[in-house]
Design a protein around this motif. Structure first.
Motif, short mmCIF file in Angstrom:
data_model
loop_
_atom_site.label_atom_id
_atom_site.label_comp_id
_atom_site.label_asym_id
_atom_site.label_seq_id
_atom_site.Cartn_x
_atom_site.Cartn_y
_atom_site.Cartn_z
N HIS A 72 0.77 -1.17 -0.13
CA HIS A 72 -0.08 0.00 0.12
C HIS A 72 0.82 1.21 -0.07
O HIS A 72 0.60 2.16 -0.64
N THR B 70 -1.46 4.14 -1.81
CA THR B 70 -2.94 4.10 -1.64
C THR B 70 -3.51 4.85 -0.28
O THR B 70 -2.79 5.22 0.27
N ARG C 144 -4.79 3.80 1.97
CA ARG C 144 -4.68 3.08 3.25
C ARG C 144 -3.21 2.89 3.77
O ARG C 144 -2.72 2.58 4.69
N ALA C 145 -2.48 3.62 3.11
CA ALA C 145 -1.08 3.69 3.08
C ALA C 145 -0.62 4.11 4.51
O ALA C 145 0.24 3.77 5.42
#
Length: 124
Positions: free
Chosen positions: A54, A59, A61-62
């Motif tokens: 991620h 992303t 959510r990283a």
């Protein structure tokens, strides 16, 4: 953030390899012994590797995965510091201690890089 995440991830994995030598499942009284230890590592290593994906792909959510990874690095250091303070003899070799210290240092660097990324995003 990618470098500090990778450094923390690597330190955590190295620590788990070392933890197998020291039979860490006995320190934590994990149910299932080595089998429970392996299940824990399947989940923990899988989680941080997924998080690295991620981070690399940037992303949404990283950031959350990076915070979890940093938290694991800090927790690893604090837990083992506690064991050492109370006289536990595991992880007393120089490289074992270095890996545990690296978990802390890389985790702090990861948190700092998260702050830098957040500041840069608010400026744009």
């Amino acid at each position: 953030m990618e470098r500090s995440y990778f450094a923390t991830l690597l330190a955590l994995i190295l620590h788990q390899i070392d933890a197998a030598f020291w039979r860490e499942w006995e320190m934590f009284l994990l149910p299932g012994g080595v089998q429970g230890f392996l299940v824990f590592n399947l989940l923990a290593v899988g989680l941080v590797l997924l998080g690295y994906r991620h981070v690399l792909l940037q992303t949404s959510r990283a950031r959350g995965f990076a915070m979890v990874c940093a938290g694991l690095g800090i927790a690893t250091f604090l837990i083992h510091l506690g064991f050492a303070v109370f006289g536990h003899r595991a992880f007393h070799l120089p490289l074992s201690m270095t890996v545990i210290a690296t978990c802390l240092v890389s985790a702090v660097c990861l948190l700092r890089s998260l702050r830098t990324v957040a500041r840069m995003r608010t400026r744009t």
